[in-house]
Motif scaffolding. Structure first.
Motif, PDB file in Angstrom:
ATOM      1  N   LYS A 226       0.850  -1.196   0.000  1.00 62.39           N
ATOM      2  CA  LYS A 226       0.000   0.000   0.000  1.00 62.39           C
ATOM      3  C   LYS A 226       0.882   1.241   0.000  1.00 62.39           C
ATOM      4  O   LYS A 226       1.899   1.286   0.693  1.00 62.39           O
ATOM      5  N   ILE A 227       0.476   2.254  -0.773  1.00 61.35           N
ATOM      6  CA  ILE A 227       1.231   3.500  -0.879  1.00 61.35           C
ATOM      7  C   ILE A 227       0.373   4.647  -0.352  1.00 61.35           C
ATOM      8  O   ILE A 227      -0.769   4.821  -0.785  1.00 61.35           O
ATOM      9  N   ILE A 228       0.921   5.413   0.581  1.00 57.29           N
ATOM     10  CA  ILE A 228       0.234   6.600   1.072  1.00 57.29           C
ATOM     11  C   ILE A 228       1.122   7.815   0.824  1.00 57.29           C
ATOM     12  O   ILE A 228       2.277   7.843   1.238  1.00 57.29           O
ATOM     13  N   PHE A 229       0.568   8.796   0.119  1.00 59.72           N
ATOM     14  CA  PHE A 229       1.258  10.065  -0.109  1.00 59.72           C
ATOM     15  C   PHE A 229       0.817  11.052   0.978  1.00 59.72           C
ATOM     16  O   PHE A 229      -0.369  11.128   1.320  1.00 59.72           O
ATOM     17  N   PHE A 230       1.768  11.827   1.480  1.00 61.34           N
ATOM     18  CA  PHE A 230       1.458  12.776   2.552  1.00 61.34           C
ATOM     19  C   PHE A 230       2.144  14.100   2.267  1.00 61.34           C
ATOM     20  O   PHE A 230       3.296  14.134   1.803  1.00 61.34           O
ATOM     21  N   GLY A 231       1.448  15.202   2.537  1.00 59.97           N
ATOM     22  CA  GLY A 231       2.061  16.513   2.327  1.00 59.97           C
ATOM     23  C   GLY A 231       1.187  17.616   2.882  1.00 59.97           C
ATOM     24  O   GLY A 231       0.036  17.380   3.283  1.00 59.97           O
ATOM     25  N   TYR A 232       1.747  18.812   2.915  1.00 57.06           N
ATOM     26  CA  TYR A 232       1.011  19.987   3.366  1.00 57.06           C
ATOM     27  C   TYR A 232       0.968  21.011   2.222  1.00 57.06           C
ATOM     28  O   TYR A 232       1.913  21.104   1.431  1.00 57.06           O
ATOM     29  N   GLY A 233      -0.101  21.806   2.163  1.00 59.37           N
ATOM     30  CA  GLY A 233      -0.175  22.890   1.190  1.00 59.37           C
ATOM     31  C   GLY A 233      -0.015  22.420  -0.248  1.00 59.37           C
ATOM     32  O   GLY A 233      -0.618  21.421  -0.659  1.00 59.37           O
ATOM     33  N   PRO A 234       0.816  23.116  -1.050  1.00 62.19           N
ATOM     34  CA  PRO A 234       1.023  22.730  -2.452  1.00 62.19           C
ATOM     35  C   PRO A 234       1.556  21.306  -2.612  1.00 62.19           C
ATOM     36  O   PRO A 234       1.257  20.648  -3.607  1.00 62.19           O
ATOM     37  N   SER A 235       2.338  20.847  -1.636  1.00 61.57           N
ATOM     38  CA  SER A 235       2.870  19.481  -1.724  1.00 61.57           C
ATOM     39  C   SER A 235       1.753  18.451  -1.627  1.00 61.57           C
ATOM     40  O   SER A 235       1.824  17.378  -2.234  1.00 61.57           O
ATOM     41  N   LEU A 236       0.704  18.771  -0.859  1.00 64.52           N
ATOM     42  CA  LEU A 236      -0.458  17.880  -0.791  1.00 64.52           C
ATOM     43  C   LEU A 236      -1.155  17.813  -2.144  1.00 64.52           C
ATOM     44  O   LEU A 236      -1.620  16.746  -2.559  1.00 64.52           O
ATOM     45  N   LEU A 237      -1.241  18.948  -2.845  1.00 62.12           N
ATOM     46  CA  LEU A 237      -1.856  18.947  -4.175  1.00 62.12           C
ATOM     47  C   LEU A 237      -1.071  18.048  -5.127  1.00 62.12           C
ATOM     48  O   LEU A 237      -1.649  17.322  -5.939  1.00 62.12           O
ATOM     49  N   CYS A 238       0.258  18.087  -5.025  1.00 60.85           N
ATOM     50  CA  CYS A 238       1.092  17.172  -5.817  1.00 60.85           C
ATOM     51  C   CYS A 238       0.792  15.725  -5.427  1.00 60.85           C
ATOM     52  O   CYS A 238       0.694  14.835  -6.289  1.00 60.85           O
ATOM     53  N   ALA A 239       0.666  15.481  -4.125  1.00 68.71           N
ATOM     54  CA  ALA A 239       0.385  14.126  -3.646  1.00 68.71           C
ATOM     55  C   ALA A 239      -0.935  13.604  -4.202  1.00 68.71           C
ATOM     56  O   ALA A 239      -1.042  12.444  -4.613  1.00 68.71           O
ATOM     57  N   ARG A 240      -1.941  14.473  -4.253  1.00 69.10           N
ATOM     58  CA  ARG A 240      -3.243  14.051  -4.771  1.00 69.10           C
ATOM     59  C   ARG A 240      -3.172  13.752  -6.264  1.00 69.10           C
ATOM     60  O   ARG A 240      -3.829  12.828  -6.758  1.00 69.10           O
ATOM     61  N   TYR A 241      -2.378  14.538  -6.973  1.00 67.84           N
ATOM     62  CA  TYR A 241      -2.200  14.274  -8.401  1.00 67.84           C
ATOM     63  C   TYR A 241      -1.574  12.896  -8.610  1.00 67.84           C
ATOM     64  O   TYR A 241      -2.025  12.117  -9.466  1.00 67.84           O
ATOM     65  N   PHE A 242      -0.545  12.594  -7.826  1.00 69.28           N
ATOM     66  CA  PHE A 242       0.122  11.316  -8.026  1.00 69.28           C
ATOM     67  C   PHE A 242      -0.669  10.144  -7.455  1.00 69.28           C
ATOM     68  O   PHE A 242      -0.485   9.014  -7.899  1.00 69.28           O
TER      69      PHE A 242
END
Length: 234
Positions: free
Chosen positions: A106-122
């Motif tokens: 399982k892969i979980i992407f985590f981030g705050y602010g603009p980095s979260l938007l990148c995480a959601r894209y990926f």
């Protein structure tokens, strides 16, 4: 581009690293022969340890050890910065991250602010190239409910200075997850906040920009290589 992976070190090499961290607090500019003496090993062993940890030279390791920043390239702009990144692109780091992805269910992407938007894209991109569950989250409570010993937690951060990831790391490790930080700018403070760091660039963006104002271009270039490799397998 630097990939630090403590998990590859054997017990002796981990002991060397701990000794070097301890002595660096009281000794400025430890020479390699001094390091060998302090760690009770040969100079060649120190050199091999440094390269195995992920540094290109003992000097670069010292820069990390003493928290020295790598100076930005003169006259850098966004296009020049991206060109420099592409010209020196390290496909070995793509291989390393793919190995980590392959080793987890399982892969979980985590981030705050603009980095979260990148995480959601990926998260979206990952759904198109892999059958493994993948999701992007931004709060610690949700994250703690999702991670387990099959999880690869991939934290995206531009500078790593907006907020400490230490609580995130400790919570994920309690549940047995593997924690990787993908960061663009060189920041030695992140070393104790994950299992593995992928540093993408030695060229910092302009200092007058706040973390949320800086581009995430290199994230997209690097992670798209991951996506393209996964698509080729299908």
């Amino acid at each position: 581009m630097i990939n630090l992976d403590v998990s590859t070190l054997n017990p002796l090499e981990k002991k060397i690293h701990k000794q070097m961290i301890r002595h660096s607090r009281t000794m400025p500019g430890i020479r390699i022969n001094q390091a060998a003496e302090l760690c009770q090993c040969s100079g060649s062993k120190i050199s091999k340890f440094v390269k195995k940890l992920g540094f290109s030279s003992y000097r670069q390791y010292l820069d990390f050890l003493y928290g020295r920043k790598i100076p930005p390239a003169a006259g850098s702009d966004e296009l020049g910065r991206v060109k420099s990144f592409i010209d020196t692109f390290d496909n070995g780091m793509v291989d390393d991250l793919l190995t980590l992805i392959d080793g987890h269910g399982k892969i979980i992407f985590f981030g705050y602010g603009p980095s979260l938007l990148c995480a959601r894209y990926f998260e979206y991109r990952f759904h198109n190239c892999s059958d493994k569950p993948a999701m992007a989250v931004s709060d610690e409570v949700t994250l703690n409910n999702l991670v387990d010993d099959t999880t690869l937690l991939l934290i995206l951060t531009e500078t790593g200075r907006f907020k400490s990831f230490q609580p995130v790391y400790e919570g994920a490790k309690r549940n047995g997850a593997t924690v990787v930080i993908l960061v663009e700018e060189y920041n030695t403070e992140l070393f104790n906040q994950c299992d593995n760091i992928f540093w993408l660039s030695r060229t910092a963006q302009p200092a007058h920009l706040k973390p949320y104002e800086k581009s995430r271009t290199l994230f997209f270039i690097f992670l798209e290589e991951i996506i393209q490799r996964l698509l080729l397998r299908k």
